[in-house]
Write a protein that holds these residues in place. Sequence first.
Motif, PDB file in Angstrom:
ATOM      1  N   VAL A  46       0.825  -1.226  -0.007  1.00  0.00           N
ATOM      2  CA  VAL A  46       0.054   0.072   0.134  1.00  0.00           C
ATOM      3  C   VAL A  46       0.732   1.379   0.090  1.00  0.00           C
ATOM      4  O   VAL A  46       1.113   2.077   0.999  1.00  0.00           O
ATOM      5  N   PRO A  47       1.472   1.694  -1.101  1.00  0.00           N
ATOM      6  CA  PRO A  47       2.357   2.487  -1.300  1.00  0.00           C
ATOM      7  C   PRO A  47       1.724   3.960  -0.926  1.00  0.00           C
ATOM      8  O   PRO A  47       0.437   4.106  -1.416  1.00  0.00           O
ATOM      9  N   PHE A  48       2.321   4.899  -0.325  1.00  0.00           N
ATOM     10  CA  PHE A  48       1.863   6.421  -0.201  1.00  0.00           C
ATOM     11  C   PHE A  48       1.969   6.947  -1.363  1.00  0.00           C
ATOM     12  O   PHE A  48       3.118   7.142  -2.018  1.00  0.00           O
ATOM     13  N   VAL A  49       0.900   7.812  -1.861  1.00  0.00           N
ATOM     14  CA  VAL A  49       0.965   8.489  -3.150  1.00  0.00           C
ATOM     15  C   VAL A  49       0.388   9.817  -2.907  1.00  0.00           C
ATOM     16  O   VAL A  49       0.637  10.747  -3.946  1.00  0.00           O
ATOM     17  N   GLY A  50       0.322  10.615  -1.759  1.00  0.00           N
ATOM     18  CA  GLY A  50      -0.077  11.597  -1.314  1.00  0.00           C
ATOM     19  C   GLY A  50      -1.242  11.978  -2.115  1.00  0.00           C
ATOM     20  O   GLY A  50      -2.426  11.626  -2.016  1.00  0.00           O
TER      21      GLY A  50
END
Length: 291
Positions: A46-50
């Motif tokens: 679950v990468p942070f993409v802002g």
Amino acid sequence: MVGNRFTPYLFLAPALLATAAIVLYPVASTLWMSLHDFVLFRPHSVPFVGFGNYARLLADEAFWISLWNSFVWVGLAVGLQFALGFGAALVLNESFFWRSAARALIIIPWALPSVIIGLMFTWIYDYNLGLLNDLLLRIGVLDGPVAWLARADTALLAVVAALVWQGFPFFAVVILAGLQAIPSELHEAAEIDGASRLQRLRHVVWPGLKGVILTALLLRTIWVANSLDVILVMTGGGPGYATHTLPLYAFLRAYSGMEFGYGSALAVVLTLFLMALATVYVRRTMREAFR
């Protein structure tokens, strides 16, 4: 003294905890997911993409179609519900021998579940056996049956009609309660002064109902803007994107596409629109209250 000072907070604590669990936690969770590329079939990545999901909205044609459909959906549905409800309330406020029965019967559309409303109107609009096509063919309005829910130019209006029938009793009941709260002396004084029915409606009824109407419009606008069940039952959002609204698009992206991050961003955008509407209403109400 210290014990007495904290007693009110102790009584409020259960309600505050329940509110935090039911409202605040889901809101915080939605905001968190909207800032991540959260796809359900890869839950461990679950990468942070802002604000990447929000930037993606701007290039998503389906989002803009859904947003426009939402404005049409809310504007037509709430406007027509209010017009029918206001007219029904004026009629039900008059004296006639079956008024009590009419006041009870008008609640039926509002009491029916949305799924039942959706199925009922789907049958009414049916291409082969629908009541609407049969009636219009018999009176000569149509030369052949119309697939009301399968055409891009009629599908959204057909679903709006179903929601109008379901929702106008809300306005009827609320406005009827407001009409009965207006003192009869005002009507009598206006009538003695020679005011016509239309003048009494404008100068006596409308000022007395203004607060009630504004509150009812706000509540119904929020409910309709968030609703997707009738559309889901009748068209599923089709044909194409013709009946896609913002909550339905968010629901489909999250639960059909498994893109919970993108679906959450769509839900946050809808929430911001509704919060802006509520803020305008509250400021207007407060300004009038302190005049």
